[in-house]
Design a protein around this motif. Structure first.
Motif, short mmCIF file in Angstrom:
data_model
loop_
_atom_site.label_atom_id
_atom_site.label_comp_id
_atom_site.label_asym_id
_atom_site.label_seq_id
_atom_site.Cartn_x
_atom_site.Cartn_y
_atom_site.Cartn_z
N ALA A 220 5.75 36.29 24.32
CA ALA A 220 5.15 34.48 24.74
C ALA A 220 4.41 34.47 23.05
CB ALA A 220 4.40 34.46 25.41
N LEU A 221 4.85 33.25 22.88
CA LEU A 221 4.45 32.47 21.32
C LEU A 221 3.41 30.82 21.68
CD1 LEU A 221 4.92 31.98 18.26
CD2 LEU A 221 7.11 30.38 18.75
N VAL A 222 2.49 31.47 21.53
CA VAL A 222 1.21 30.06 21.53
C VAL A 222 1.15 29.49 20.35
CG1 VAL A 222 -0.54 29.74 21.86
CG2 VAL A 222 0.55 31.09 23.65
N THR A 223 1.00 28.18 20.20
CA THR A 223 0.82 27.65 18.50
C THR A 223 -0.02 26.85 19.21
OG1 THR A 223 2.48 25.95 18.64
CG2 THR A 223 3.22 27.73 17.43
N CYS A 224 -0.55 26.53 18.09
CA CYS A 224 -2.26 25.67 17.90
C CYS A 224 -3.48 25.49 16.77
CB CYS A 224 -3.47 25.98 19.49
SG CYS A 224 -4.15 27.81 19.00
N THR A 225 -4.05 24.09 16.92
CA THR A 225 -4.47 23.85 16.26
C THR A 225 -6.27 24.23 16.59
OG1 THR A 225 -3.28 22.04 15.55
CG2 THR A 225 -5.77 21.41 14.57
N GLU A 226 -6.98 25.16 15.83
CA GLU A 226 -7.85 25.24 15.89
C GLU A 226 -9.02 24.49 15.34
OE1 GLU A 226 -6.87 29.89 15.00
OE2 GLU A 226 -8.32 29.71 13.94
N ASN A 227 -9.31 24.09 15.54
CA ASN A 227 -10.87 23.34 14.99
C ASN A 227 -12.09 23.62 15.27
OD1 ASN A 227 -9.33 20.26 14.65
ND2 ASN A 227 -9.32 21.32 16.86
N ILE A 228 -12.29 24.17 14.42
CA ILE A 228 -13.82 24.75 14.40
C ILE A 228 -14.90 25.08 14.21
CG2 ILE A 228 -14.52 26.97 13.12
CD1 ILE A 228 -11.08 28.00 12.68
N VAL B 6 1.12 35.50 18.73
CA VAL B 6 1.94 36.53 19.32
C VAL B 6 1.97 37.51 20.68
CG1 VAL B 6 4.06 37.96 19.63
CG2 VAL B 6 3.26 35.83 17.41
N PHE B 7 2.56 37.04 22.12
CA PHE B 7 1.29 37.39 22.86
C PHE B 7 2.62 39.04 23.55
CE2 PHE B 7 -1.37 34.81 22.46
CZ PHE B 7 -2.36 35.25 23.33
N ARG B 8 2.90 40.19 24.30
CA ARG B 8 3.39 40.69 24.78
C ARG B 8 3.16 41.35 25.97
NH1 ARG B 8 8.05 42.08 24.46
NH2 ARG B 8 8.77 44.33 25.28
N ARG B 9 3.94 40.69 27.07
CA ARG B 9 3.00 41.63 28.47
C ARG B 9 2.77 43.03 28.31
NH1 ARG B 9 5.29 38.50 32.99
NH2 ARG B 9 6.36 38.35 32.32
N SER B 10 2.14 43.15 28.62
CA SER B 10 1.77 45.00 28.74
C SER B 10 1.06 45.48 30.50
CB SER B 10 1.04 45.80 27.91
OG SER B 10 1.11 46.64 27.15
N GLY B 11 1.75 45.95 31.10
CA GLY B 11 1.14 46.47 32.35
C GLY B 11 0.62 45.61 32.71
N GLY B 12 1.51 44.46 33.25
CA GLY B 12 1.46 43.09 33.67
C GLY B 12 0.50 42.06 33.74
N GLU B 13 -0.21 42.49 31.85
CA GLU B 13 -0.80 41.57 31.23
C GLU B 13 -0.49 40.79 30.38
OE1 GLU B 13 -5.39 42.82 32.98
OE2 GLU B 13 -4.62 44.04 31.02
N TRP B 14 -0.86 39.76 29.54
CA TRP B 14 -0.67 39.42 28.23
C TRP B 14 -1.12 39.83 27.32
CZ3 TRP B 14 4.45 37.15 27.54
CH2 TRP B 14 4.79 37.15 28.58
N LYS B 15 -0.98 40.42 26.67
CA LYS B 15 -1.67 41.19 25.32
C LYS B 15 -1.71 40.87 24.06
CE LYS B 15 -3.94 43.92 28.16
NZ LYS B 15 -5.47 44.50 28.58
N VAL B 16 -2.54 40.20 23.12
CA VAL B 16 -2.02 39.41 21.49
C VAL B 16 -1.53 40.59 20.92
CG1 VAL B 16 -2.55 39.01 19.30
CG2 VAL B 16 -3.68 38.41 21.73
#
Length: 159
Positions: A88-96, A121-131
């Motif tokens: 999975a791919l997530v794009t966003c703006t971090e307003n910090i 970028v996330f990868r499904r691993s062991g049923g969970e989404w990991k960075v």
């Protein structure tokens, strides 16, 4: 209320958890959030930093940032999630909003705002989404910002 969630919703929750761990300075949570699979090296690019590769190097960088930041809060905008199978791919703006050390104990230090565009970028691993990878790039002043600065400086461009 149903507890079933789409992959997109689960990825967005994992993305939010990444930023919440940073805000709390929670190194244990950060460790749990990053992918830990043989043959799948993680990577990270913090704004202005070189590419960091490998869990140890990436997690040390987050520990260093969290230890040296008295206050940090992320307001995520423009969040877009795309899922393809186990990636999975997530794009966003971090307003910090962040703060450094205060001059007087018990007070908040000066606050600084900054915009960073990020790709996670996330990868499904062991049923969970990991960075799997994070890349953050600072947002430079827009043309509108530069025009406003010039107007405030009597027509002279700011340097």
């Amino acid at each position: 209320m149903s507890t079933a969630r789409t992959d997109g919703e689960l990825v967005e929750l994992a993305n939010t958890a990444l930023y919440e761990a940073m805000e709390r300075g929670d190194t244990a949570a950060m460790n749990r959030l990053w992918l830990d699979e043989p043959g799948r090296e993680v990577s990270c690019v913090h704004p202005g930093w070189p590419v960091l590769r490998g869990r140890g190097e990436v997690l040390r960088s987050y520990a260093l940032i969290m230890a040296s930041t008295d206050y940090i809060q992320f307001f995520l905008t423009d969040v877009e999630v795309s899922v393809a199978g186990d990636t999975a791919l997530v794009t966003c703006t971090e307003n910090i909003l962040s703060g450094g050390p205060a001059e007087t104990e018990g007070e908040l230090g000066p606050l600084v705002g900054q915009l960073v565009v990020a790709t996670n970028v996330f990868r499904r691993s062991g049923g969970e989404w990991k960075v799997w990878s994070h890349h953050g790039s600072p947002v430079l002043a827009s043309a509108e910002d530069e025009e406003e600065d010039e107007e405030e400086n009597g027509g002279a461009p700011s340097v």
